[in-house]
Scaffold this active site. Sequence first.
Site, PDB file in Angstrom:
ATOM      1  N   ALA A 241     -11.141 -39.735 -21.715  1.00 45.85           N
ATOM      2  CA  ALA A 241     -11.834 -40.106 -20.469  1.00 45.85           C
ATOM      3  C   ALA A 241     -13.115 -39.293 -20.274  1.00 45.85           C
ATOM      4  CB  ALA A 241     -10.898 -39.922 -19.286  1.00 45.85           C
ATOM      5  N   HIS A 242     -13.826 -39.602 -19.211  1.00 44.99           N
ATOM      6  CA  HIS A 242     -15.138 -38.973 -18.991  1.00 44.99           C
ATOM      7  C   HIS A 242     -15.018 -37.473 -18.743  1.00 44.99           C
ATOM      8  CE1 HIS A 242     -15.118 -40.200 -14.412  1.00 44.99           C
ATOM      9  NE2 HIS A 242     -13.994 -39.658 -14.773  1.00 44.99           N
ATOM     10  N   ASN A 243     -16.017 -36.764 -19.265  1.00 40.70           N
ATOM     11  CA  ASN A 243     -16.168 -35.316 -19.065  1.00 40.70           C
ATOM     12  C   ASN A 243     -15.145 -34.487 -19.833  1.00 40.70           C
ATOM     13  OD1 ASN A 243     -18.029 -36.189 -17.084  1.00 40.70           O
ATOM     14  ND2 ASN A 243     -16.433 -36.157 -15.529  1.00 40.70           N
TER      15      ASN A 243
END
Lengths: 331, 331, 331
Positions: A241-243
């Site tokens: 997922a993001h980050n």
Amino acid sequence: MKPPHSYSIADLAKHISAKIIGNDKIIITHVAPIQRAKTGDLTFLMGNAYRRYLSDTKASAVILSQADADACAVTALVVKNPEYAFARIAHLFNTAKKPIIGIHPTAVIAKTAHIDSSASIGAHCVIGENVAIGANTILHAGVIISDDVKIGSDCQLYSNITLYHQVTLGNRVILHSGVVIGSDGFGLAHNEGVWEKIPQLGSVSIADDVEIGANTCVDRGALENTMIETGVKIDNLVQIAHNVVIGEHSVIAGCTAIAGSTTIGRHCMIGGSTNIGGHLTICDGTIFTGGAMVTKSIKEPGIYSSGTGLFPNKVWRNVVAKLRRSVITDH
Amino acid sequence: MKPPHSYSIADLAKHISAKIIGNDKIIITHVAPIQRAKTGDLTFLMGNAYRRYLSDTKASAVILSQADADACAVTALVVKNPEYAFARIAHLFNTAKKPIIGIHPTAVIAKTAHIDSSASIGAHCVIGENVAIGANTILHAGVIISDDVKIGSDCQLYSNITLYHQVTLGNRVILHSGVVIGSDGFGLAHNEGVWEKIPQLGSVSIADDVEIGANTCVDRGALENTMIETGVKIDNLVQIAHNVVIGEHSVIAGCTAIAGSTTIGRHCMIGGSTNIGGHLTICDGTIFTGGAMVTKSIKEPGIYSSGTGLFPNKVWRNVVAKLRRSVITDH
Amino acid sequence: MKPPHSYSIADLAKHISAKIIGNDKIIITHVAPIQRAKTGDLTFLMGNAYRRYLSDTKASAVILSQADADACAVTALVVKNPEYAFARIAHLFNTAKKPIIGIHPTAVIAKTAHIDSSASIGAHCVIGENVAIGANTILHAGVIISDDVKIGSDCQLYSNITLYHQVTLGNRVILHSGVVIGSDGFGLAHNEGVWEKIPQLGSVSIADDVEIGANTCVDRGALENTMIETGVKIDNLVQIAHNVVIGEHSVIAGCTAIAGSTTIGRHCMIGGSTNIGGHLTICDGTIFTGGAMVTKSIKEPGIYSSGTGLFPNKVWRNVVAKLRRSVITDH
């Protein structure tokens, strides 16, 4: 039919700095697993599970460690790390053809893209504005690269991959078919019962020597980049997922999900179908066994596990009933 | 290098109906997370986890709620819902380029397809018979749309998506790369030890304002349509089986599997890697935490969870042994 | 609008060897689920869950077993296996159009490929050297087939599929969009803190009558072939690792992961999101319920399950706390 490859055992021994015990004149034409190898085959032995096959293997030669050399009935190639030595040998027997260098006439390439003359761009690839592709990099057919992507040298991107805008790949990166890098992270703001999209303005940075399995997804960061560091190996159907940050030389097995803004340390090993929550920090050297459910940060390296184990269904129903009762009696 | 975007704080405040506390003359060129923002950056504060960064952030301005305004050392933009306000601001700073309007010459379009003149159809797209594509909709390169598909206006379909025949999308739908909509449901009839395919004659209806993440699959219904209702947001690598209905404004995180003929209510929140059985009904407002294992219908809204939690592996072995013993002593 | 299909009940009865009870003159134009069927529709009844709809269904006719015939208020088609009979009927009502026979001009076909003249190759397909494609096989748009792949007759490959080199498919194989067959197995050798790739020299053999769901991945073997045997049905987003063998007529539901070198027997049924470890042997006739976590070989057929079940979150926290305490008091 003539075998596609043929090497003298002496040349192979030299390639992996092995000591030959036995016949140093034999010719190797294939590699095979120890229990099914036959004349002309080279195999390897590592760990205990396959040692019982060593005494009567039909292989012409076996790569093994000094400790196993005495038990070997055929020619032995003695090395410190048989699995690694075998990995290096196996490259010599790979029958996958290299694509032709150059750009296929059906590929669609933006005028501002810069593609090294030693790269190979397959049929129906699409390459956006300001893309850079390094030396010897191979894009198989149907790879789609959006604007401002930077790809290093000696990379291999298999068919039907999508790289969104601004993604960067280091050198010697391997991406398997169906991989998606840089899709929007799952960022939503709640407003009066409705979920509003939070635009994802970061991108994804993938360092050198990373390999990513088929149909795995790595989302772009919300504001900064999602980061996959040097030497990380990711299996098929994994969700990053993001980050998220994955530290150097960590490995992640198939169907694992890592939620947003979690940082995985270096040299971690994550078993298949592991589910790691968001905003966690997992320290270097952590091992999760398959199916682990990680809801807290990990501060001490070690092996961590979840789950009830497997039961015959009737017994399992009792287990669940017992768990249920145990908390009811608590109240 | 000149930043691609530059706004006065006054204009940004107006855009989100914020009250400015501090310097109303500053210029914002980027957005950034509060702990790493610097001069020229706008950031936002929401929740408790990041409040400790507020007093010494290097951002030029912070979007926050009235309650946090006093603690802010720099210019504040005060709003009711900082996250939502930030989402709206972030759209202004998006550097993704819009594709050119029109049909790329390498796209293959059936003569009976109707594509709005304001739509954008990327390289190597394939569009079948009787397809309709609405105003301002963007198909990135390599999207494949089968016969009789209807797509509304202002949609965005990223590369390497497949829509099977008869699928319908509403307006403002976003589908990420690798998404498959309308593949056959897993319908099998057992006949003398052999599984026979049950043709899947329904399709998939996706309503307005739905977003679906990379490599997610939504199967077509057996006889009627699988339905994704208005405002639903689905993350990457999610499996939606045939005949499923997802109610309005529900959100589903990555790697979740929803088996056939299950109905998910409205405003549900489903954590990552949740596994929901078939033929269930989940009521409005249900929340499943990540890794939940749902085998029964849910009739009361609330938060539901499964799993043993995470243990050091040696301890976990004891947990499993205890569970095993607890049911043996029962017999 | 004229319905696309129209059959006399007598013809349909003949097609499935059914006995007609009731009006043998009616015309059927659609198939529908029993609870929502209307005049002109044919439906079917199987199992207990839907029997309550039988007495007042609006369908023109119902396929059912002898035991249910008396309770049927409308025309009945009596058969031994209503679900299977319905599956055969449903083929007649399929409105999916067959693609045109022949090779689309935008497809890129190697000169050494041999494609049967009755096959259909869609737009933007790419077919490598020495590929063979059998009679009546359909490749939808955007399928990419690497070198030395062999595909039998009557197969259907949907859009955006990738087959790596040397993969073989039998006859009547169906692969859904986004499927990847033959990607490298997750083979790594550890060497001084770094993971080195072990080249994957085997391939994948897929036997007759196999169906594989959207975005599922089947990795090539390390030295020998990963094997999917006759009649196996695999759902969406399933991970089949290298060297796995799936025995005849087994079925695998969505989001399941099977780790490397595991052998699944014949006639197994594997529920969704099951996680099966590596190097295991699962005997014929094994059933895993959804979310099972399989860490040991199975020697006796039966139903096996894992997991705590689902709890309200507050109760679940107590369950986890109890499990934690139970092992602490042990020490």
